[in-house]
Design a protein around this motif. Sequence first.
Motif, PDB file in Angstrom:
ATOM      1  N   TRP A   1     -14.353   9.458 -11.612  1.00 27.21           N
ATOM      2  CA  TRP A   1     -13.656   8.336 -10.986  1.00 27.21           C
ATOM      3  C   TRP A   1     -12.180   8.448 -11.328  1.00 27.21           C
ATOM      4  O   TRP A   1     -11.790   8.398 -12.503  1.00 27.21           O
ATOM      5  CB  TRP A   1     -14.225   7.021 -11.500  1.00 27.21           C
ATOM      6  N   LYS A   2     -11.363   8.601 -10.290  1.00 22.75           N
ATOM      7  CA  LYS A   2      -9.918   8.713 -10.449  1.00 22.75           C
ATOM      8  C   LYS A   2      -9.250   7.536  -9.754  1.00 22.75           C
ATOM      9  O   LYS A   2      -9.661   7.139  -8.669  1.00 22.75           O
ATOM     10  CB  LYS A   2      -9.397  10.011  -9.821  1.00 22.75           C
ATOM     11  N   ASN A   3      -8.232   6.989 -10.398  1.00 24.16           N
ATOM     12  CA  ASN A   3      -7.409   5.922  -9.839  1.00 24.16           C
ATOM     13  C   ASN A   3      -5.953   6.270 -10.103  1.00 24.16           C
ATOM     14  O   ASN A   3      -5.602   6.691 -11.208  1.00 24.16           O
ATOM     15  CB  ASN A   3      -7.722   4.571 -10.499  1.00 24.16           C
ATOM     16  N   THR A   4      -5.111   6.051  -9.109  1.00 16.42           N
ATOM     17  CA  THR A   4      -3.691   6.334  -9.241  1.00 16.42           C
ATOM     18  C   THR A   4      -3.131   5.757 -10.540  1.00 16.42           C
ATOM     19  O   THR A   4      -3.304   4.568 -10.814  1.00 16.42           O
ATOM     20  CB  THR A   4      -2.918   5.733  -8.050  1.00 16.42           C
TER      21      THR A   4
ATOM     22  N   THR B   1      -8.573   9.480 -15.804  1.00 16.11           N
ATOM     23  CA  THR B   1      -9.814   9.833 -15.109  1.00 16.11           C
ATOM     24  C   THR B   1     -10.993   9.478 -16.005  1.00 16.11           C
ATOM     25  O   THR B   1     -10.968   9.722 -17.207  1.00 16.11           O
ATOM     26  CB  THR B   1      -9.830  11.335 -14.776  1.00 16.11           C
TER      27      THR B   1
ATOM     28  N   VAL C   1      -5.988   0.527  -0.350  1.00 12.30           N
ATOM     29  CA  VAL C   1      -6.515   1.691  -1.067  1.00 12.30           C
ATOM     30  C   VAL C   1      -6.956   2.734  -0.053  1.00 12.30           C
ATOM     31  O   VAL C   1      -7.569   2.419   0.967  1.00 12.30           O
ATOM     32  CB  VAL C   1      -7.733   1.307  -1.946  1.00 12.30           C
TER      33      VAL C   1
ATOM     34  N   GLY D   1      -9.339   6.012  -0.207  1.00 14.63           N
ATOM     35  CA  GLY D   1     -10.290   6.628  -1.124  1.00 14.63           C
ATOM     36  C   GLY D   1     -10.907   7.893  -0.561  1.00 14.63           C
ATOM     37  O   GLY D   1     -11.149   8.007   0.642  1.00 14.63           O
TER      38      GLY D   1
ATOM     39  N   ASP E   1     -12.270   8.968  -5.795  1.00  9.69           N
ATOM     40  CA  ASP E   1     -10.846   9.186  -6.054  1.00  9.69           C
ATOM     41  C   ASP E   1     -10.040   8.214  -5.197  1.00  9.69           C
ATOM     42  O   ASP E   1      -9.922   8.393  -3.990  1.00  9.69           O
ATOM     43  CB  ASP E   1     -10.496  10.638  -5.717  1.00  9.69           C
ATOM     44  N   ASP E   2      -9.503   7.176  -5.819  1.00 12.71           N
ATOM     45  CA  ASP E   2      -8.758   6.135  -5.108  1.00 12.71           C
ATOM     46  C   ASP E   2      -7.257   6.311  -5.292  1.00 12.71           C
ATOM     47  O   ASP E   2      -6.782   6.546  -6.408  1.00 12.71           O
ATOM     48  CB  ASP E   2      -9.159   4.744  -5.599  1.00 12.71           C
ATOM     49  N   HIS E   3      -6.538   6.178  -4.179  1.00  8.71           N
ATOM     50  CA  HIS E   3      -5.079   6.255  -4.178  1.00  8.71           C
ATOM     51  C   HIS E   3      -4.535   4.924  -3.682  1.00  8.71           C
ATOM     52  O   HIS E   3      -5.003   4.401  -2.668  1.00  8.71           O
ATOM     53  CB  HIS E   3      -4.608   7.374  -3.242  1.00  8.71           C
TER      54      HIS E   3
END
Length: 130
Positions: free
Chosen positions: A33-36, A40, A93, A95, A108-110
Amino acid sequence: MNGEISVVRRFFTLLEDEQAAEAVALLAPEVVWKNTGMPTISGRRVGGMLLDMQRRNIGFRADLHHIASDGPVVLTERTDYLTYRRWESAFWVCGTLEVHDGLITLWDDHFSPGGFVAASLKGLVGALRR
C-alpha cells in the motif's frame, strides 16, 4: 465488467460499509500500500491499519468517478472522504491497484498533499461551526 474491477469495487464498498475484516480478506498476504508522501506499508500491516481505522471510528467513503482496467491493473479516479465525528475531509485520488487471483496485491494512491491538507482544514472549520 471484468473480475479485477469487481474486486476493487467490492473492496471499496466493504470499507465504506465498515466491513474492514471482509475488505482485508480481499488483500493478498504480500499486499503493498503506497500513498503519496507517506511510507509504503506492506503485508499484514495493511490490514491492521484498515481494521484500526474502523476500531477508531474513522469513516471512509469513495466516489468512483472513473474505473478502468488493463489485465490485472485497475485504475481509479475518485474522491475519497475521511471522517471522524463531525470532521470530514474530501480529496481527489488517482489509484492504481493490481489484482491477481482475485486478491489485491498493490494499492498505490496518488493525491495532492496540499489538496489533502486544504480539505482537512476545511473539514475542521466545518466541524467547529456545527
